[in-house]
Write a protein that holds these residues in place. Structure first.
Motif, PDB file in Angstrom:
ATOM      1  N   LEU A 204       0.840  -1.197   0.000  1.00 34.95           N
ATOM      2  CA  LEU A 204       0.000   0.000   0.000  1.00 34.95           C
ATOM      3  C   LEU A 204       0.878   1.250   0.000  1.00 34.95           C
ATOM      4  O   LEU A 204       1.839   1.350   0.767  1.00 34.95           O
ATOM      5  N   GLY A 205       0.539   2.192  -0.879  1.00 35.70           N
ATOM      6  CA  GLY A 205       1.275   3.455  -0.939  1.00 35.70           C
ATOM      7  C   GLY A 205       0.349   4.630  -1.144  1.00 35.70           C
ATOM      8  O   GLY A 205      -0.858   4.474  -1.370  1.00 35.70           O
ATOM      9  N   ILE A 206       0.927   5.823  -1.068  1.00 37.50           N
ATOM     10  CA  ILE A 206       0.175   7.048  -1.341  1.00 37.50           C
ATOM     11  C   ILE A 206       1.070   7.999  -2.126  1.00 37.50           C
ATOM     12  O   ILE A 206       2.288   8.048  -1.904  1.00 37.50           O
ATOM     13  N   ASP A 207       0.488   8.708  -3.067  1.00 39.28           N
ATOM     14  CA  ASP A 207       1.207   9.681  -3.903  1.00 39.28           C
ATOM     15  C   ASP A 207       0.773  11.089  -3.507  1.00 39.28           C
ATOM     16  O   ASP A 207      -0.364  11.474  -3.747  1.00 39.28           O
ATOM     17  N   TRP A 208       1.699  11.846  -2.918  1.00 36.22           N
ATOM     18  CA  TRP A 208       1.403  13.236  -2.557  1.00 36.22           C
ATOM     19  C   TRP A 208       1.762  14.210  -3.677  1.00 36.22           C
ATOM     20  O   TRP A 208       1.451  15.399  -3.575  1.00 36.22           O
ATOM     21  N   HIS A 209       2.417  13.742  -4.712  1.00 34.12           N
ATOM     22  CA  HIS A 209       2.695  14.575  -5.891  1.00 34.12           C
ATOM     23  C   HIS A 209       3.437  15.847  -5.504  1.00 34.12           C
ATOM     24  O   HIS A 209       3.160  16.922  -6.015  1.00 34.12           O
ATOM     25  N   HIS A 210       4.377  15.722  -4.595  1.00 36.51           N
ATOM     26  CA  HIS A 210       5.209  16.794  -4.034  1.00 36.51           C
ATOM     27  C   HIS A 210       4.411  18.014  -3.547  1.00 36.51           C
ATOM     28  O   HIS A 210       4.843  19.159  -3.701  1.00 36.51           O
ATOM     29  N   ARG A 211       3.282  17.763  -2.908  1.00 32.99           N
ATOM     30  CA  ARG A 211       2.429  18.862  -2.447  1.00 32.99           C
ATOM     31  C   ARG A 211       2.721  19.314  -1.012  1.00 32.99           C
ATOM     32  O   ARG A 211       2.083  20.252  -0.525  1.00 32.99           O
ATOM     33  N   LEU A 212       3.655  18.629  -0.332  1.00 31.49           N
ATOM     34  CA  LEU A 212       3.886  18.919   1.079  1.00 31.49           C
ATOM     35  C   LEU A 212       5.267  19.527   1.298  1.00 31.49           C
ATOM     36  O   LEU A 212       6.172  19.385   0.477  1.00 31.49           O
ATOM     37  N   SER A 213       5.416  20.189   2.458  1.00 33.74           N
ATOM     38  CA  SER A 213       6.741  20.587   2.937  1.00 33.74           C
ATOM     39  C   SER A 213       7.317  19.449   3.779  1.00 33.74           C
ATOM     40  O   SER A 213       6.628  18.459   4.066  1.00 33.74           O
ATOM     41  N   ASP A 230       3.649   0.975   2.665  1.00 35.53           N
ATOM     42  CA  ASP A 230       4.875   0.377   2.130  1.00 35.53           C
ATOM     43  C   ASP A 230       5.695   1.370   1.326  1.00 35.53           C
ATOM     44  O   ASP A 230       6.876   1.131   1.085  1.00 35.53           O
ATOM     45  N   PHE A 231       5.070   2.455   0.899  1.00 35.48           N
ATOM     46  CA  PHE A 231       5.829   3.530   0.257  1.00 35.48           C
ATOM     47  C   PHE A 231       5.012   4.811   0.277  1.00 35.48           C
ATOM     48  O   PHE A 231       3.774   4.792   0.283  1.00 35.48           O
ATOM     49  N   ILE A 232       5.729   5.932   0.305  1.00 39.14           N
ATOM     50  CA  ILE A 232       5.130   7.248   0.127  1.00 39.14           C
ATOM     51  C   ILE A 232       5.825   7.882  -1.065  1.00 39.14           C
ATOM     52  O   ILE A 232       7.054   7.919  -1.140  1.00 39.14           O
ATOM     53  N   GLU A 233       5.029   8.299  -2.035  1.00 33.81           N
ATOM     54  CA  GLU A 233       5.578   8.786  -3.295  1.00 33.81           C
ATOM     55  C   GLU A 233       5.583  10.307  -3.335  1.00 33.81           C
ATOM     56  O   GLU A 233       4.571  10.954  -3.048  1.00 33.81           O
ATOM     57  N   GLU A 234       6.737  10.854  -3.718  1.00 35.09           N
ATOM     58  CA  GLU A 234       6.891  12.288  -3.963  1.00 35.09           C
ATOM     59  C   GLU A 234       6.219  13.146  -2.882  1.00 35.09           C
ATOM     60  O   GLU A 234       5.410  14.026  -3.193  1.00 35.09           O
ATOM     61  N   PRO A 235       6.521  12.954  -1.599  1.00 34.70           N
ATOM     62  CA  PRO A 235       5.874  13.797  -0.584  1.00 34.70           C
ATOM     63  C   PRO A 235       6.285  15.259  -0.684  1.00 34.70           C
ATOM     64  O   PRO A 235       5.477  16.152  -0.401  1.00 34.70           O
ATOM     65  N   ILE A 236       7.548  15.532  -1.068  1.00 32.77           N
ATOM     66  CA  ILE A 236       8.035  16.910  -1.195  1.00 32.77           C
ATOM     67  C   ILE A 236       8.696  17.070  -2.554  1.00 32.77           C
ATOM     68  O   ILE A 236       8.926  16.104  -3.275  1.00 32.77           O
ATOM     69  N   ARG A 237       9.043  18.296  -2.915  1.00 32.03           N
ATOM     70  CA  ARG A 237       9.738  18.534  -4.178  1.00 32.03           C
ATOM     71  C   ARG A 237      11.127  17.924  -4.117  1.00 32.03           C
ATOM     72  O   ARG A 237      11.690  17.731  -3.035  1.00 32.03           O
ATOM     73  N   GLY A 249      15.088  11.282   8.149  1.00 36.36           N
ATOM     74  CA  GLY A 249      15.344  11.166   9.579  1.00 36.36           C
ATOM     75  C   GLY A 249      14.103  11.255  10.435  1.00 36.36           C
ATOM     76  O   GLY A 249      14.173  10.998  11.651  1.00 36.36           O
ATOM     77  N   LEU A 250      12.966  11.605   9.831  1.00 35.24           N
ATOM     78  CA  LEU A 250      11.719  11.794  10.578  1.00 35.24           C
ATOM     79  C   LEU A 250      10.704  10.685  10.331  1.00 35.24           C
ATOM     80  O   LEU A 250       9.640  10.681  10.945  1.00 35.24           O
ATOM     81  N   THR A 251      11.007   9.755   9.412  1.00 38.40           N
ATOM     82  CA  THR A 251      10.079   8.657   9.137  1.00 38.40           C
ATOM     83  C   THR A 251      10.850   7.469   8.577  1.00 38.40           C
ATOM     84  O   THR A 251      11.914   7.644   7.960  1.00 38.40           O
ATOM     85  N   ASP A 252      10.311   6.271   8.785  1.00 40.31           N
ATOM     86  CA  ASP A 252      10.935   5.082   8.207  1.00 40.31           C
ATOM     87  C   ASP A 252      10.131   4.514   7.039  1.00 40.31           C
ATOM     88  O   ASP A 252      10.425   3.431   6.547  1.00 40.31           O
ATOM     89  N   ILE A 253       9.113   5.239   6.575  1.00 36.34           N
ATOM     90  CA  ILE A 253       8.337   4.778   5.418  1.00 36.34           C
ATOM     91  C   ILE A 253       9.209   4.879   4.171  1.00 36.34           C
ATOM     92  O   ILE A 253       9.818   5.920   3.906  1.00 36.34           O
ATOM     93  N   PRO A 254       9.313   3.823   3.349  1.00 38.63           N
ATOM     94  CA  PRO A 254      10.117   3.887   2.120  1.00 38.63           C
ATOM     95  C   PRO A 254       9.620   4.994   1.186  1.00 38.63           C
ATOM     96  O   PRO A 254       8.415   5.245   1.071  1.00 38.63           O
ATOM     97  N   PHE A 255      10.571   5.647   0.507  1.00 37.44           N
ATOM     98  CA  PHE A 255      10.260   6.713  -0.436  1.00 37.44           C
ATOM     99  C   PHE A 255      10.292   6.185  -1.868  1.00 37.44           C
ATOM    100  O   PHE A 255      11.173   5.405  -2.241  1.00 37.44           O
ATOM    101  N   ALA A 256       9.349   6.656  -2.688  1.00 38.04           N
ATOM    102  CA  ALA A 256       9.335   6.420  -4.137  1.00 38.04           C
ATOM    103  C   ALA A 256       9.478   7.773  -4.817  1.00 38.04           C
ATOM    104  O   ALA A 256       8.605   8.634  -4.684  1.00 38.04           O
ATOM    105  N   ILE A 257      10.583   7.967  -5.539  1.00 39.01           N
ATOM    106  CA  ILE A 257      10.959   9.284  -6.053  1.00 39.01           C
ATOM    107  C   ILE A 257      11.480   9.144  -7.481  1.00 39.01           C
ATOM    108  O   ILE A 257      12.064   8.120  -7.835  1.00 39.01           O
TER     109      ILE A 257
END
Length: 403
Positions: A204-213, A230-237, A249-257
Motif C-alpha cells: 500500500l502506498g500514497i502519492d502526494w505529488h510533491h504537495r507537502l513541505s 509500504d511507500f510514500i511517493e513524492e511527498p516533497i519537491r 530522519g523523521l520517518t521510516d516509510i520507504p520513499f518512491a521518487i
C-alpha cells in the motif's frame, strides 16, 4: 581483380538486416486522447523502416516539438542502428546539455530507435536490453485521484480484482484550492482504513505529488501506525536531496521518487546517499530506454528497485514493459484502470491498432517484434492536440501551491 573484403567489411546476416537504415525524418504528432494530449513521435529511415516513441512532458508538448525540430537536421542521415552514439550526439549537441524539455525530446527519439532496431533484427525490444529476466511484468494500480469519497470502496474493488499493490491519493476533488495541512489528517485516516480493510498481504502506498513541505510530510507520516504504508511517493519537491535526507530522519516509510528526473545524474545523489527505496523512472522523461537502463543498473548496485512512472499512452506503456522484462531490480509498473477517461484507454483503441493489454494484473512478456505498437496514421489528423495543462492549485490566501 577484385580485392577481398576484410572481415570487418564482409556482409553478415546482421549487417544485411541493418544496412541502409539512415534517419530521414522525425515526425511529432500532438494528439488529444481521452482528456489530455499525447505527444507521439515517428522516426523514419531511408529504408522505409520506422519506429514510434513518446514524450513525457505533459502540458508542455509544444516546447518538446520545438526541440525535435532542432534535432531533426542533426540526425538526418545518421545510422539509426547506432542508438548509443545518437543519444550522445543529441545530448551534447548544444552547450546547455540536458533539461526536461530536451530530454523529453531525446526520450521519444531513443524509444523510436529501439523500435526500429528491434524490427530490423526481427526481435522484441527487450532482446536489445539484454534479454528477458521475467515472463510477466507485475503492475500496481491506483484509486481515482478525484474520488476521495469513494477511495476506500475502490481500493477494495481493486483488491478483489487481484491487485496486491495499490496506491492512494489525498483528496483531490477540488482542482482549484488545496490546503496541505487540512488534507494530512484525512489522508492518514484513509490509509489506516484501507490497511485495516485489506490486511497485510497488500503493498500500500500514497502519492502526494510533491504537495507537502518537510514538516507537513513528517506530520502525515507520524499519524500512521508502523506498517501502514509500504511507500510514500513524492511527498516533497525533489530539487534538494538534503530536504529528503531531513525527512528521511523523521520517518521510516520507504520513499518512491524520480518521475520528474530527466537523467541518471538527477537520480545519482538519491541512489548513492541511500535516500529512497523505489525509483519512479519514466522512460519518456529520463532519456529513453538507453538512460533508463543505466539508472536501473545504478539502482541495482545500491539495492534500489525501479517502479516506473507510466501515466501516458500505449507507447510509454509498451516501452516500460520491455524495460521491466529486461531489468532484475523491478518492483511494479504503474497502470491506470480507474480513470480511463483521463488516460484515454478507450479512445486509444481506435488510434492504436496494436497496444499492450493487461492479462489480469500483469503484462505478459511481449512476443512480437519491436515495441509491438502500430498506429492508424489516417486518424492522427482527426485528433489534434489542444491547449492543455494541469490545474494550477492555490491556497485560500491566493498563494500558489504544487499540483
Amino acid at each position: 581483380m577484385n580485392t577481398p573484403l576484410r572481415p570487418s567489411e564482409q556482409a553478415t546476416p546482421a549487417t544485411r538486416r541493418t544496412a541502409g537504415h539512415r534517419i530521414s525524418a522525425i515526425r511529432p504528432f500532438i494528439v488529444w486522447v481521452g482528456a489530455r494530449n499525447q505527444l507521439i513521435v515517428k522516426v523514419e529511415t531511408e529504408s522505409g523502416l520506422y519506429g514510434w516513441g513518446e514524450s513525457g512532458l505533459s502540458g508542455r508538448e509544444k516546447a518538446v516539438v520545438g526541440a525535435l525540430s532542432h534535432f531533426e537536421p542533426l540526425l538526418q542521415g545518421q545510422d539509426a542502428m547506432q542508438i548509443g552514439a545518437i543519444w550522445q550526439r543529441v545530448y551534447r549537441s548544444q552547450y546547455f546539455e540536458g533539461g526536461r524539455v530536451l530530454q523529453a525530446a531525446l526520450s521519444a527519439i531513443d524509444i523510436a530507435l529501439h523500435d526500429i532496431k528491434a524490427k530490423a533484427f526481427q526481435v522484441p525490444v527487450y532482446e536489445l536490453l539484454g534479454g528477458a529476466q521475467r515472463r510477466e511484468v507485475p503492475t500496481f494500480v491506483s484509486v481515482a485521484a478525484g474520488a476521495f469519497d469513494q477511495a476506500r470502496e475502490q481500493a477494495r474493488e481493486l483488491y478483489d480484482r487481484g491487485w496486491r499493490c495499490i496506491r492512494l491519493f489525498p483528496d483531490m476533488r477540488d482542482c482549484e484550492v488545496f490546503e496541505p495541512r487540512e488534507e494530512i489528517g484525512k489522508a492518514a485516516r484513509l490509509c489506516r482504513e484501507v490497511r485495516a480493510d485489506l490486511g497485510e498481504d497488500v503493498m500500500l502506498g500514497i502519492d502526494w505529488h510533491h504537495r507537502l513541505s518537510v514538516a507537513e510530510a513528517a506530520s502525515f507520516c507520524q499519524r500512521l501506525p508502523k506498517g501502514t504504508l509500504d511507500f510514500i511517493e513524492e511527498p516533497i519537491r525533489d530539487e534538494t536531496p538534503e530536504a529528503y535526507e531531513s525527512l528521511r530522519g523523521l520517518t521510516d516509510i520507504p520513499f518512491a521518487i524520480g518521475e520528474e528526473f530527466a537523467s541518471k545524474w538527477q537520480f545519482l545523489p538519491y541512489i548513492e546517499r541511500g535516500i529512497h527505496q523505489f525509483n519512479r523512472v519514466d522512460v519518456c522523461n529520463v532519456g529513453g530506454l538507453t538512460e533508463a537502463m543505466k539508472v536501473a543498473a545504478m539502482s541495482e548496485a545500491h539495492y534500489v528497485d525501479v517502479m516506473p512512472h507510466n501515466p501516458l499512452g500505449p507507447i510509454c506503456t509498451a516501452a516500460s514493459i520491455h524495460f521491466g522484462v529486461a531489468v532484475p531490480n523491478f518492483a511494479a509498473l504503474e497502470v491506470n484502470v480507474m480513470s480511463d477517461a483521463l488516460y484515454g484507454a478507450a479512445a486509444d483503441d481506435a488510434l492504436f491498432l496494436t497496444r499492450p493489454r493487461l492479462a489480469g494484473t500483469v503484462f505478459k512478456q511481449p512476443e512480437g517484434v519491436g515495441l509491438g505498437i502500430e498506429i492508424d496514421e489516417s486518424l492522427l489528423a482527426s485528433v489534434p492536440g489542444r491547449d492543455w495543462g494541469p490545474p494550477m492549485l492555490v491556497r485560500r490566501d491566493g498563494s500558489v501551491t504544487n499540483w
